[in-house]
Design a protein around this motif. Sequence first.
Motif, PDB file in Angstrom:
ATOM      1  N   PRO A  15       0.794  -1.231   0.000  1.00 45.75           N
ATOM      2  CA  PRO A  15       0.000   0.000   0.000  1.00 45.75           C
ATOM      3  C   PRO A  15       0.829   1.286   0.000  1.00 45.75           C
ATOM      4  CG  PRO A  15       0.066  -0.923   2.200  1.00 45.75           C
ATOM      5  CD  PRO A  15       0.781  -1.903   1.318  1.00 45.75           C
ATOM      6  N   LEU A  16       2.147   1.152   0.236  1.00 53.26           N
ATOM      7  CA  LEU A  16       2.984   2.346   0.362  1.00 53.26           C
ATOM      8  C   LEU A  16       4.124   2.318  -0.646  1.00 53.26           C
ATOM      9  CD1 LEU A  16       3.388   2.473   4.262  1.00 53.26           C
ATOM     10  CD2 LEU A  16       1.787   3.823   2.860  1.00 53.26           C
ATOM     11  N   GLU A 147       4.423   7.539   0.665  1.00 51.23           N
ATOM     12  CA  GLU A 147       3.221   7.940  -0.055  1.00 51.23           C
ATOM     13  C   GLU A 147       2.337   6.715  -0.195  1.00 51.23           C
ATOM     14  OE1 GLU A 147       4.500   9.457  -3.783  1.00 51.23           O
ATOM     15  OE2 GLU A 147       5.361  11.302  -2.953  1.00 51.23           O
ATOM     16  N   GLY A 148       1.027   6.934  -0.255  1.00 50.49           N
ATOM     17  CA  GLY A 148       0.128   5.805  -0.432  1.00 50.49           C
ATOM     18  C   GLY A 148      -1.038   5.859   0.522  1.00 50.49           C
ATOM     19  N   ASP A 149      -1.635   4.705   0.747  1.00 48.80           N
ATOM     20  CA  ASP A 149      -2.853   4.573   1.538  1.00 48.80           C
ATOM     21  C   ASP A 149      -2.485   4.196   2.975  1.00 48.80           C
ATOM     22  OD1 ASP A 149      -5.267   3.758   2.708  1.00 48.80           O
ATOM     23  OD2 ASP A 149      -6.059   2.988   0.823  1.00 48.80           O
ATOM     24  N   ASP A 151      -4.384   4.055   5.669  1.00 47.45           N
ATOM     25  CA  ASP A 151      -5.333   3.141   6.304  1.00 47.45           C
ATOM     26  C   ASP A 151      -5.080   1.699   5.867  1.00 47.45           C
ATOM     27  OD1 ASP A 151      -6.553   5.230   7.639  1.00 47.45           O
ATOM     28  OD2 ASP A 151      -8.102   5.510   6.106  1.00 47.45           O
ATOM     29  N   MET A 152      -4.822   1.520   4.588  1.00 45.43           N
ATOM     30  CA  MET A 152      -4.523   0.176   4.102  1.00 45.43           C
ATOM     31  C   MET A 152      -3.191  -0.318   4.670  1.00 45.43           C
ATOM     32  SD  MET A 152      -5.529  -2.418   2.429  1.00 45.43           S
ATOM     33  CE  MET A 152      -6.935  -1.705   1.558  1.00 45.43           C
TER      34      MET A 152
END
Length: 350
Positions: A15-16, A147-149, A151-152
Motif C-alpha cells: 500500500p505504500l 506515499e500511499g494509503d 489506512d490500508m
Amino acid sequence: MTAPGNAPVWPWEAPLQGRLKASPEDFRVEELPATLPDGAGEHLWLEIEKRGLNTEDVAVWIARSAGVGRGAVSYAGRKDRHAVTRQWFSVACAPEVDSASWAVPKPGEAIAADAWLRVCRHARHARKLRTGHLAGNRFTLRLRELEGDGDMAEQVLERIRAGGVPAYFGEQRFGHANRERAYDWLGGGRRPRGRNQRSLLLSAARAELFNAVLAERVRRGDWDRILPGERVNLDGTGSVFTAESVDAELEARAARLDVHPTGPLWGRGDPGTGGEVRELEDAVAAQHEVLVRGLEAEGLKAARRALRLVPRSMEWEWETSRVLRLQLELGPGEYATSVVEALMRTSAGE
C-alpha cells in the motif's frame, strides 16, 4: 517459473511507496546472542557496533589486530554494510591478546569516510562462535518519504503481525553479483577464491532456488497452507515432519502458527516431499538445472526452511505522516526486508 534474479511475488499489493535506508541510521540491527562468554578460555569474544562496514570487513580487522589468520575469526551471522549493526565475533588468540590496545580504524583511513566501528564489550570463552549460533535479531527501521494509503498500510501491518509474510531470502543474501557468479561457477566457470567466497556463492544458489519455489507457492495462493506431501516445520525449531495427509487438526495448527510449510535448501538426498509439493519443487528445479546439479556436486545436504516468516514481536509508530518507525524481532536467518517489501515499494535507486 521465476527467472534468475526476478523480484519476489507477494500475496497482496504493497500500500505504500517510500525509501528504506535513507541513511544507515534508518536500519539498525542488534544481534541477540544464544550464548554469552563466561570469562575464561582460548577464544576472545567481542561485541562490535559498526556503521558502513560489512561483517567480513570487521573480521579481517580483528584478525590483523590480534595477529592471527582470518580463519581464526568467526561470527554467528552476516550483517548489512548499509546499516548500524551490533553483533558478536570470536577470535582464537593467545591469552595476552587484549582488544583494549587495538587501534580502531578511523574514517578516511582504512575504511570509508562515513564508516566506523567500536568494541562495546569483550570477554574470554572456551568455545568459538559458530555460524547460526544466535537467538535472533532485533531491528529498528525508519521508512521515509512515504506515499500511499495509510489506512490500508495499517491493515497490512496488522495482517503481517497476525499471520506473517513469505519468508524470502533478502537481497543481502545475494551480495554484489553473487547470484550471477554462482551460476557462472556451477555452470563450469571460474571457481571461487577461498572458503568464504565459496560459502557465499553456495548460499546465493540455495537462496535463488528457495525463492523461486516460494514465489510459485505465493502465485498459487498456498504459501501459508500445509499441503499433502508437505515437509512441515515446527515453529521456532529446526524440526520437520512429513504430512502424508492434511486433516482439520493440522490445518488448525497452521492457522495458529504452530507449524509452517517449508521449501527446499537444495542439496544431496531425498527432500522428503510428495504429491503436488514434490511436483512443484521438481518443476522449479528443472528451470534451474545448473544450480541443482552444482549444489549436489559440491556435497551440500538437502535441508528445509519455513516458507512463512512470523515476527516474534512487531510494533510501529507513525512519527509523521511520511515517516514510519518499525520495530521487529526476528529469528535467525529471517530478513526484515521481507516485512518491509510486503508493506512498501521502494523508490528508484533503493
